[in-house]
Write an enzyme that holds these catalytic residues in place. Structure first.
Site, short mmCIF file in Angstrom:
data_model
loop_
_atom_site.label_atom_id
_atom_site.label_comp_id
_atom_site.label_asym_id
_atom_site.label_seq_id
_atom_site.Cartn_x
_atom_site.Cartn_y
_atom_site.Cartn_z
CB THR A 74 -23.50 -7.79 -51.24
OG1 THR A 74 -24.40 -6.85 -51.80
CG2 THR A 74 -22.06 -7.41 -51.56
N GLY B 186 -24.23 0.75 -48.47
CA GLY B 186 -22.98 1.13 -49.11
C GLY B 186 -22.56 2.57 -48.95
CB VAL C 82 -21.77 3.40 -58.16
CG1 VAL C 82 -20.59 2.51 -57.79
CG2 VAL C 82 -22.05 3.32 -59.65
N GLY C 83 -22.64 1.85 -55.25
CA GLY C 83 -22.38 1.76 -53.81
C GLY C 83 -20.91 1.58 -53.50
CG ASP C 84 -20.01 -0.72 -50.02
OD1 ASP C 84 -21.10 -0.95 -50.58
OD2 ASP C 84 -19.53 -1.48 -49.16
N1 ASP Z 1 -23.02 -2.71 -50.07
C1 ASP Z 1 -23.90 -2.99 -51.17
C2 ASP Z 1 -24.26 -1.70 -51.85
O1 ASP Z 1 -24.46 -0.72 -51.18
C3 ASP Z 1 -25.16 -3.70 -50.76
C4 ASP Z 1 -25.01 -4.85 -49.82
O2 ASP Z 1 -23.93 -5.14 -49.33
O3 ASP Z 1 -26.03 -5.53 -49.56
O4 ASP Z 1 -24.41 -1.70 -53.05
#
Ligand code: ASP
Length: 308
Positions: A178, A232, A207-209
């Protein structure tokens, strides 16, 4: 926190000039063979942002330029080469925020476009809706002149291989990549940007953070600019980007803030990740609790640096 085990595996402090940028290429576990290229990519991205800042440009333009470069690089989990969902589709999340007036823009679960962060920026500029999802995000993008890309052309063989491994349970469903950037400019404003394909093998619609203002991304001139990476769901539950900005606003130094946030994520949820910070006073800092997090930084008066 003091009597709990320290889970921060690395922290760093830099900056000190009148402008600067710090970029991350994702918390996780990058294999030793890929680490140097991963770090160099972050440095190139930081330098792209630095060019803009050096000419008196805005931190918002700088973080966008840095993230666009990494979205084009298939080594990272954003844009081209991003992680795939459980049925092999590329669905992208991105957000950006300007600390000068709290304008923010984000897209999530969006079908492939070359630069999701540019669409998030356009959402910010429209200054009405903060977050568009799925078909709504694609519709907004097309209405603003962005060309959709066929799923296949942005999916790499490596992403397909990783998905197959993840679905067989062979590895953890995230392994770094990411991307995010935080910057401060010579006008005293901070900005942040984050872009991702999300967790490899994520459920449809997850959907993540990264596109959530306050969770994966935040920027406030009264506090700091923040971009997060890691598992996330934990960052969403703790609203960690907002918390970190608030801690800076209350007087905590940037690196201590990053360390405290990453430690809190582990202590409260058992999850790991990384977080980068830029303050309007000109300081940069990060912390991670993972094995790697590639990063690059460049600032007024300092030479560009990077690491993993
Ligand atoms: N934070 C991102 C998510 O949860 C993934 C990542 O940072 O690798 O979508």
């Amino acid at each position: 926190m003091s009597n709990q085990h320290n889970h921060v595996t690395q922290s760093w402090t830099g900056g000190g000039g009148s402008f600067g940028i710090l970029v991350h290429g994702g918390a996780g576990k990058i294999s030793p063979a890929r680490q140097a290229a991963h770090a160099e990519g972050c440095k190139r991205a930081a330098l792209a942002g630095h060019e803009i800042l050096k000419r008196g440009g805005s931190s918002l333009d700088a973080v966008q330029a840095a993230v666009e470069l990494l979205e084009d690089d298939p080594a990272y989990n954003s844009g081209t080469g991003g992680s795939l969902n459980e049925i092999g589709e590329l669905r992208l999340d991105a957000s950006t925020m300007f600390g000068g007036d709290l304008r923010s823009g984000a897209v999530c679960d969006m079908t492939p476009f070359r630069h999701p962060i540019a669409i998030a920026r356009q959402v910010l500029e429209a200054n009405k809706t903060v977050l568009y999802s799925a078909e709504g995000a694609a519709k907004f993008a097309k209405e603003h002149g962005f060309e959709p890309v066929t799923d296949g052309s942005m999916i790499t063989d490596l992403a397909r291989l990783r998905l197959a491994e993840t679905m067989q349970g062979a590895s953890a469903n995230w392994a770094g990549g990411t991307v995010g950037a935080v910057a401060f400019d010579s006008h005293g404003h901070v900005s942040s940007a984050t872009s991702t394909g999300g967790m490899m093998g994520k459920p449809i619609g997850r959907v993540g953070d990264s596109p959530i203002v306050g969770a994966g991304t935040y920027a406030d001139d009264a506090g700091a600019a923040i971009s997060c990476t890691g598992e996330g769901e934990a960052f969403v539950r703790l609203c960690i980007a907002f918390r970190a900005s608030l801690w800076v606003e209350q007087g905590m130094p940037v690196t201590e803030t990053a360390m405290r946030a990453i430690q809190m994520v582990f202590d409260r949820t058992g999850s790991r990740g990384g977080l980068i910070v830029a303050s309007p006073q000109g300081l940069l800092g990060f912390a991670r609790s993972t094995e790697t997090m590639s990063w690059g930084a460049a600032w007024d008066g300092g030479s560009a640096v990077c690491g993993v």
